[in-house]
Design a protein around this motif. Structure first.
Motif, PDB file in Angstrom:
ATOM      1  N   TYR B  25       0.848  -1.308  -0.074  1.00  0.00           N
ATOM      2  CA  TYR B  25       0.302   0.007  -0.120  1.00  0.00           C
ATOM      3  C   TYR B  25       0.817   1.411  -0.136  1.00  0.00           C
ATOM      4  O   TYR B  25       1.813   1.126   0.674  1.00  0.00           O
ATOM      5  CB  TYR B  25      -0.892   0.033   1.186  1.00  0.00           C
ATOM      6  CG  TYR B  25      -1.687  -1.099   1.364  1.00  0.00           C
ATOM      7  CD1 TYR B  25      -2.935  -1.208   0.541  1.00  0.00           C
ATOM      8  CD2 TYR B  25      -1.510  -2.118   2.392  1.00  0.00           C
ATOM      9  CE1 TYR B  25      -3.902  -2.133   0.684  1.00  0.00           C
ATOM     10  CE2 TYR B  25      -2.612  -3.152   2.525  1.00  0.00           C
ATOM     11  CZ  TYR B  25      -3.674  -3.260   1.779  1.00  0.00           C
ATOM     12  OH  TYR B  25      -4.407  -4.207   1.816  1.00  0.00           O
ATOM     13  N   VAL B  32       3.688  -0.107   2.384  1.00  0.00           N
ATOM     14  CA  VAL B  32       3.395  -0.803   3.469  1.00  0.00           C
ATOM     15  C   VAL B  32       3.676  -2.451   2.955  1.00  0.00           C
ATOM     16  O   VAL B  32       2.352  -2.493   2.070  1.00  0.00           O
ATOM     17  CB  VAL B  32       2.049  -0.670   4.153  1.00  0.00           C
ATOM     18  CG1 VAL B  32       1.649  -1.680   5.204  1.00  0.00           C
ATOM     19  CG2 VAL B  32       1.997   0.698   4.918  1.00  0.00           C
ATOM     20  N   ALA B  34       2.511  -5.361   2.966  1.00  0.00           N
ATOM     21  CA  ALA B  34       1.346  -6.143   3.539  1.00  0.00           C
ATOM     22  C   ALA B  34       1.561  -7.869   3.270  1.00  0.00           C
ATOM     23  O   ALA B  34       1.294  -8.450   4.085  1.00  0.00           O
ATOM     24  CB  ALA B  34       0.148  -5.761   3.384  1.00  0.00           C
ATOM     25  N   GLU B  53      -1.712 -12.984  13.682  1.00  0.00           N
ATOM     26  CA  GLU B  53      -2.020 -12.030  14.258  1.00  0.00           C
ATOM     27  C   GLU B  53      -2.680 -11.115  13.277  1.00  0.00           C
ATOM     28  O   GLU B  53      -2.255 -10.892  12.092  1.00  0.00           O
ATOM     29  CB  GLU B  53      -1.173 -11.380  15.315  1.00  0.00           C
ATOM     30  CG  GLU B  53      -0.591 -12.376  16.426  1.00  0.00           C
ATOM     31  CD  GLU B  53       0.667 -11.853  17.028  1.00  0.00           C
ATOM     32  OE1 GLU B  53       0.813 -11.079  18.109  1.00  0.00           O
ATOM     33  OE2 GLU B  53       1.716 -12.035  16.338  1.00  0.00           O
ATOM     34  N   SER B  54      -3.548 -10.228  14.060  1.00  0.00           N
ATOM     35  CA  SER B  54      -4.062  -8.730  13.269  1.00  0.00           C
ATOM     36  C   SER B  54      -2.929  -8.232  12.913  1.00  0.00           C
ATOM     37  O   SER B  54      -2.126  -7.837  13.444  1.00  0.00           O
ATOM     38  CB  SER B  54      -5.035  -8.438  14.261  1.00  0.00           C
ATOM     39  OG  SER B  54      -5.720  -7.359  13.536  1.00  0.00           O
ATOM     40  N   GLY B  55      -3.239  -7.686  11.510  1.00  0.00           N
ATOM     41  CA  GLY B  55      -2.169  -6.829  10.954  1.00  0.00           C
ATOM     42  C   GLY B  55      -1.026  -7.558  10.320  1.00  0.00           C
ATOM     43  O   GLY B  55       0.027  -7.055   9.977  1.00  0.00           O
ATOM     44  N   CYS B  56      -0.985  -8.969  10.009  1.00  0.00           N
ATOM     45  CA  CYS B  56      -0.151  -9.586   9.452  1.00  0.00           C
ATOM     46  C   CYS B  56      -0.191  -9.664   7.880  1.00  0.00           C
ATOM     47  O   CYS B  56       0.683 -10.310   7.192  1.00  0.00           O
ATOM     48  CB  CYS B  56       0.239 -11.098  10.088  1.00  0.00           C
ATOM     49  SG  CYS B  56       0.928 -10.882  11.555  1.00  0.00           S
ATOM     50  N   GLY B  57      -1.535  -9.142   7.358  1.00  0.00           N
ATOM     51  CA  GLY B  57      -1.554  -9.102   5.980  1.00  0.00           C
ATOM     52  C   GLY B  57      -2.556 -10.215   5.360  1.00  0.00           C
ATOM     53  O   GLY B  57      -2.632 -10.567   4.228  1.00  0.00           O
ATOM     54  N   LYS B  58      -3.314 -10.961   6.116  1.00  0.00           N
ATOM     55  CA  LYS B  58      -4.138 -12.164   5.763  1.00  0.00           C
ATOM     56  C   LYS B  58      -5.132 -11.398   4.874  1.00  0.00           C
ATOM     57  O   LYS B  58      -5.433 -12.076   3.874  1.00  0.00           O
ATOM     58  CB  LYS B  58      -4.724 -12.680   7.050  1.00  0.00           C
ATOM     59  CG  LYS B  58      -3.803 -13.343   8.060  1.00  0.00           C
ATOM     60  CD  LYS B  58      -4.656 -13.911   9.250  1.00  0.00           C
ATOM     61  CE  LYS B  58      -5.361 -13.263  10.032  1.00  0.00           C
ATOM     62  NZ  LYS B  58      -4.866 -11.984  10.736  1.00  0.00           N
ATOM     63  N   SER B  59      -5.776 -10.509   5.298  1.00  0.00           N
ATOM     64  CA  SER B  59      -6.939  -9.860   4.469  1.00  0.00           C
ATOM     65  C   SER B  59      -6.431  -9.171   3.146  1.00  0.00           C
ATOM     66  O   SER B  59      -7.070  -9.546   2.096  1.00  0.00           O
ATOM     67  CB  SER B  59      -7.546  -8.679   5.207  1.00  0.00           C
ATOM     68  OG  SER B  59      -8.058  -9.309   6.404  1.00  0.00           O
ATOM     69  N   THR B  60      -5.279  -8.674   3.334  1.00  0.00           N
ATOM     70  CA  THR B  60      -4.491  -8.324   2.081  1.00  0.00           C
ATOM     71  C   THR B  60      -4.412  -9.362   1.050  1.00  0.00           C
ATOM     72  O   THR B  60      -4.582  -9.011  -0.180  1.00  0.00           O
ATOM     73  CB  THR B  60      -3.262  -7.442   2.266  1.00  0.00           C
ATOM     74  OG1 THR B  60      -3.727  -6.257   3.478  1.00  0.00           O
ATOM     75  CG2 THR B  60      -2.778  -6.751   1.100  1.00  0.00           C
ATOM     76  N   PRO B  70      -7.641  -1.962  -2.586  1.00  0.00           N
ATOM     77  CA  PRO B  70      -8.127  -0.606  -2.515  1.00  0.00           C
ATOM     78  C   PRO B  70      -7.137   0.360  -3.574  1.00  0.00           C
ATOM     79  O   PRO B  70      -6.147  -0.288  -3.941  1.00  0.00           O
ATOM     80  CB  PRO B  70      -8.135   0.263  -1.258  1.00  0.00           C
ATOM     81  CG  PRO B  70      -7.139  -0.837  -0.786  1.00  0.00           C
ATOM     82  CD  PRO B  70      -7.331  -2.300  -1.278  1.00  0.00           C
ATOM     83  N   LEU B 285       5.101  -2.587   9.206  1.00  0.00           N
ATOM     84  CA  LEU B 285       5.402  -3.097   7.801  1.00  0.00           C
ATOM     85  C   LEU B 285       5.820  -2.008   6.912  1.00  0.00           C
ATOM     86  O   LEU B 285       6.219  -2.315   5.541  1.00  0.00           O
ATOM     87  CB  LEU B 285       3.828  -3.737   7.256  1.00  0.00           C
ATOM     88  CG  LEU B 285       3.812  -5.005   7.922  1.00  0.00           C
ATOM     89  CD1 LEU B 285       2.319  -5.438   7.461  1.00  0.00           C
ATOM     90  CD2 LEU B 285       4.755  -6.083   8.066  1.00  0.00           C
TER      91      LEU B 285
HETATM   92  N1  ADP Z   1      -5.867   0.297   2.763  1.00  0.00           N
HETATM   93  C1  ADP Z   1      -4.653   0.346   3.352  1.00  0.00           C
HETATM   94  N2  ADP Z   1      -3.901   1.333   3.296  1.00  0.00           N
HETATM   95  C2  ADP Z   1      -2.804   1.310   3.948  1.00  0.00           C
HETATM   96  N3  ADP Z   1      -2.270   0.181   4.910  1.00  0.00           N
HETATM   97  C3  ADP Z   1      -3.191  -0.994   5.175  1.00  0.00           C
HETATM   98  C4  ADP Z   1      -4.424  -0.789   4.322  1.00  0.00           C
HETATM   99  N4  ADP Z   1      -5.102  -1.976   4.632  1.00  0.00           N
HETATM  100  C5  ADP Z   1      -4.138  -2.637   5.482  1.00  0.00           C
HETATM  101  N5  ADP Z   1      -3.105  -1.980   5.688  1.00  0.00           N
HETATM  102  C6  ADP Z   1      -1.879  -2.288   6.572  1.00  0.00           C
HETATM  103  O1  ADP Z   1      -1.406  -3.578   5.771  1.00  0.00           O
HETATM  104  C7  ADP Z   1      -1.213  -4.351   6.919  1.00  0.00           C
HETATM  105  C8  ADP Z   1      -1.884  -5.999   6.542  1.00  0.00           C
HETATM  106  O2  ADP Z   1      -3.237  -5.518   6.962  1.00  0.00           O
HETATM  107  P1  ADP Z   1      -4.384  -6.537   6.802  1.00  0.00           P
HETATM  108  O3  ADP Z   1      -4.217  -7.546   5.579  1.00  0.00           O
HETATM  109  O4  ADP Z   1      -5.714  -6.055   7.191  1.00  0.00           O
HETATM  110  O5  ADP Z   1      -3.980  -7.614   7.883  1.00  0.00           O
HETATM  111  P2  ADP Z   1      -4.956  -8.890   8.884  1.00  0.00           P
HETATM  112  O6  ADP Z   1      -6.265  -9.208   7.787  1.00  0.00           O
HETATM  113  O7  ADP Z   1      -3.895 -10.037   8.904  1.00  0.00           O
HETATM  114  O8  ADP Z   1      -5.212  -8.380  10.100  1.00  0.00           O
HETATM  115  C9  ADP Z   1      -1.408  -3.775   8.317  1.00  0.00           C
HETATM  116  O9  ADP Z   1      -0.302  -3.161   8.607  1.00  0.00           O
HETATM  117  C10 ADP Z   1      -2.454  -2.764   7.843  1.00  0.00           C
HETATM  118  O10 ADP Z   1      -2.177  -1.625   8.480  1.00  0.00           O
END
Ligand code: ADP
Ligand code: SF4
Ligand code: MG
Lengths: 342, 351
Positions: B25, B32, B34, B53-60, B70, B285
């Motif tokens: 990102y 970042v 991710a 854990e949360s913030g590790c990039g799973k959703s990304t 996005p 990240l």
């Molecule tokens: N739209 C975004 N813009 C900038 N950074 C993002 C965005 N979405 C997620 N991040 C960052 O990317 C990293 C991974 O996020 P995410 O994929 O949501 O992790 P998880 O699903 O494992 O909690 C996090 O550090 C988060 O802050």
């Protein structure tokens, strides 16, 4: 399970009943506002122009010597019987002002709102869809300018260009004198009456007269519409169900219109009621600039004549319009949004 | 429920093959990262649990696979789906795949249905988008069929979303993803917003997917119990990297990566006395630590861990782990296996 309470019909009935307290509160406000003005309406309008005993006679006849509560009661009961009173300065029934000048204001505001919808919605949508692009910037500047530019200034510039320099458009009244004399007033809405009479020439004449006042007022509202549509569509485009629709492979066009735009109409319609006041206020300015014979120009004229009975009558009409518009908007909203239920 | 599917031979062609995927990102502070060099395969009918854990990039990672990132996010690498590299496909081609081939189930069932549209309209819109010639009756029949399998009665077909509970809405979302029978589905924490009983019900539905639909599923969750119940394989993600993946039973029985081990220890179970948690938090990240991203928090950290990126090694059973404890010894410089000094850990932790 989430509540599955009210039905649409129940909502409509309850909303309709709420009109009663709405009207009551607004009429009370109109009454109070005009009673805090010092002196009585008869002396204010005619003082110094009639002998004192004639003033006193008219004051008593108008009921202005009665106790305030009785006057209040008389005002309310007259309004409910459809009697808005008679002007002091020129002895005109206010219902006549409503029919004749109200029709002129109606055609002006309806066309202005159509202009605002036709320009504001597409521009607002484009600005939201291409947010932060140069197109968005241009549209936003246009929106701010149309909203911020004073109505009389835009009106005068338009008159100078289209009436003065180019000579394309007439600059005052609803129609030229001949057309006004020939078209039989039925609804008092000039364009409708011209159509009823089958008089194409007068109709075209009426349209030409309407263009500048309606666009001047319409542009003012356009600025507000652009902002509202842009903000709300930009928001719904970020909403979760929009992303979910994209994830199902729904085409982008449909995502924008069926999902983002339609959902943005809910907050947009909700605040439209507030715009009714802006619209009526803008209409006063547009009417005086273009000598348009509507309620607004009548209001200004009677204020100058210190005719408080006329002012109170016209304010009463405005109050009833506001109640009607907000009822209409809530109905529209209930039809768009299934969650709007009691 | 962790038994590997007997009827899908492990040599079946992968439906999805991800190689060296990177997603970052753009932010004011810098990119970042991710997702940072992720590779894995997924076969038809296989369920892969993605934990971390949360913030590790799973959703990304999950969104990146479907091209749902996005604006401002960039992806690089290869996502091969049935032979096509999705990262190079045109927007229109991806639109055509989303739905009938690629599905997504989200975390927040309450906001994922359009509040102004009936459930029936959601289904008919979706079916018509991909099968334009489908008749109204046919669309209705298939939708009601799928809904019924999810336990939503046909009488509710024309109701609005707000007339359903969260659990029902999630089942509707699942039905909406399944009605087109996609080959691959990402489910991103589909039960996090729901209560425990509803969670169990949804997980059972998802676990049945592979039997009934032969769908490959990437199930993102931070709940390891769910993985144990519903997944064939598990992948552990930390700071944008897959640090360990393999057969779910094998990984749970014998975690190789210290992060996997700590994650397993920190889940509540009947045996647990007192709640264990991993000190610290996943790294920033934008500027992740050098070497192994976990080294500032790792109880086993060695000198080499802060200097060199770990190299993934594969075991005979097909599991992979990226950790110097298991890495190729010949790549470690002399003295590299010495324990990292305790001060260094705290300094790095604060950095
Ligand atoms: N739209 C975004 N813009 C900038 N950074 C993002 C965005 N979405 C997620 N991040 C960052 O990317 C990293 C991974 O996020 P995410 O994929 O949501 O992790 P998880 O699903 O494992 O909690 C996090 O550090 C988060 O802050
Ligand atoms: S590479 Fe080193 S720091 Fe990283 S997990 Fe393995 S032992 Fe811990
Ligand atoms: Mg997430």
């Amino acid at each position: 399970m989430a509540a599955r309470s009210g039905t649409l019909r129940r909502y409509l009935v309850v909303r309709l009943l709420l009109v009663i307290p709405n009207v009551f509160v607004l009429l009370t406000m109109v009454f109070l506002l005009l009673r805090v003005a010092p002196g009585d309406p008869v002396s204010a309008a005619l003082g110094g122009r009639l002998p004192p005993e004639e003033l006193a006679r008219r004051r008593a006849a108008g009921g202005y010597d009665d106790p305030i509560l009785l006057q209040y009661w008389n005002y309310l009961s007259h309004v409910f019987r459809g009697d808005l009173g008679t002007t002091v300065s020129d002895n005109r029934p206010i219902t006549n002002i409503l029919v004749v000048n109200g029709a002129a204001t109606l055609s002006l505001t309806v066309v202005a709102i159509l202009v605002a919808l036709a320009i504001g919605i597409p521009l607002g949508l484009l600005a939201a869809r291409y947010r932060n692009s140069w197109l968005d910037v241009v549209i936003r500047i246009f929106g701010v300018l149309t909203y911020a530019a004073p109505v009389f200034f835009v009106g005068v510039v338009a008159i100078i260009i289209f009436t003065g320099t180019l000579g394309w458009l007439p600059s005052g009244q609803q129609a030229s004198p001949i057309a006004q004399a020939t078209v039989e007033p039925v609804t008092h809405i000039f364009l409708v009456d011209a159509l009823i009479a089958g008089d194409t020439e007068s109709f075209v004449d009426g349209v030409k007269h309407l263009i500048m006042p309606a666009f001047t007022l319409g542009l003012l509202i356009t600025g507000v519409f652009i902002r509202l549509i842009r903000v709300n569509v930009a928001q719904t485009l970020r909403d979760d169900y929009v992303e979910a629709a994209r994830a199902r492979g729904i085409a982008e066009r449909r995502v924008v219109f069926q999902h983002a735009f339609r959902n943005a109409m809910v907050p947009f319609v909700t605040v439209l009621g507030l715009q009714a006041a802006l619209c009526l206020g803008g209409a006063i300015l547009s009417e005086t600039t273009f000598s348009w014979p509507g309620l607004g120009s009548q209001l200004v004229q009677y204020i100058n004549a210190r005719d408080y009975v006329a002012v109170q009558g016209i304010m009463t009409i405005y109050a009833l319009v506001v109640v009607g518009v907000s009822l209409l908007i809530d109905f529209v909203n209930a039809f768009i949004d299934p969650r709007v239920r009691y | 429920m962790t038994a590997a599917r007997a009827d899908v031979p492990s040599y079946a062609e992968p439906v999805l093959s991800v190689a060296d995927l990177r997603v970052w990102y753009g932010t004011e502070r810098g990119p970042v990262r991710a997702v940072d060099g992720v590779s894995f395969d997924l076969r038809p009918g296989e369920t892969l649990g993605l934990v971390g854990e949360s913030g590790c990039g799973k959703s990304t990672l999950g969104r990146g696979l479907l091209g749902l990132l996005p604006a401002g996010a960039k992806a690089d690498g290869e996502i091969r789906f049935k032979g096509t590299n999705l990262l190079q496909a045109k927007r229109r081609d991806i639109d055509r795949l989303r739905g009938p081939e690629l599905g997504m189930i989200f975390q927040e069932p309450l906001t994922r249905l359009n509040p102004l549209m009936r459930i029936s309209e959601h289904f008919e819109e979706t079916l018509r988008a991909h099968e334009p010639q489908i008749g109204k009756e046919e669309a209705r029949r298939r939708s009601i069929d799928t809904l019924r399998k999810m336990g939503i009665p046909p009488t509710r077909y024309r109701a609005y979303p707000h007339e359903f509970s969260g659990g029902m809405r999630q089942r509707i979302m699942i039905a909406l993803a399944l009605v087109l029978r996609p080959a691959f589905i990402v489910a991103d924490e589909p039960t996090t917003a729901l209560d425990v009983l509803v969670e169990a019900q949804i997980i059972r539905i998802l676990a049945d997917l592979r039997r009934n639909f032969d769908t490959a599923l990437l199930l993102i969750t931070h709940n390891l119990g769910i993985v144990a119940e519903a997944c064939d394989r598990v992948a552990v993600m930390y700071a944008g990297h897959l640090v360990e993946d393999g057969d779910a039973r094998e990984v749970f029985a014998k975690p190789r990566h210290p992060y996997t081990r700590e994650l397993l220890r920190s889940t509540i179970s009947l045996q647990t006395t007192g709640l264990h948690y991993i000190p610290g938090a996943p790294p920033d990240l934008v500027e992740p630590p050098p070497g192994c991203k976990f080294h500032p928090r790792c109880p086993d950290a060695m000198v080499v861990c802060g200097a060199q990126d770990p190299v993934a090694v594969q075991t005979a059973s097909g599991s992979r782990v990226a950790c110097w404890l298991h890495g190729p010894a010949d790549r470690i410089d002399e003295g590299g296996t010495a324990r990292m000094a305790q001060e260094e850990i705290s300094v790095a932790d604060e950095a």
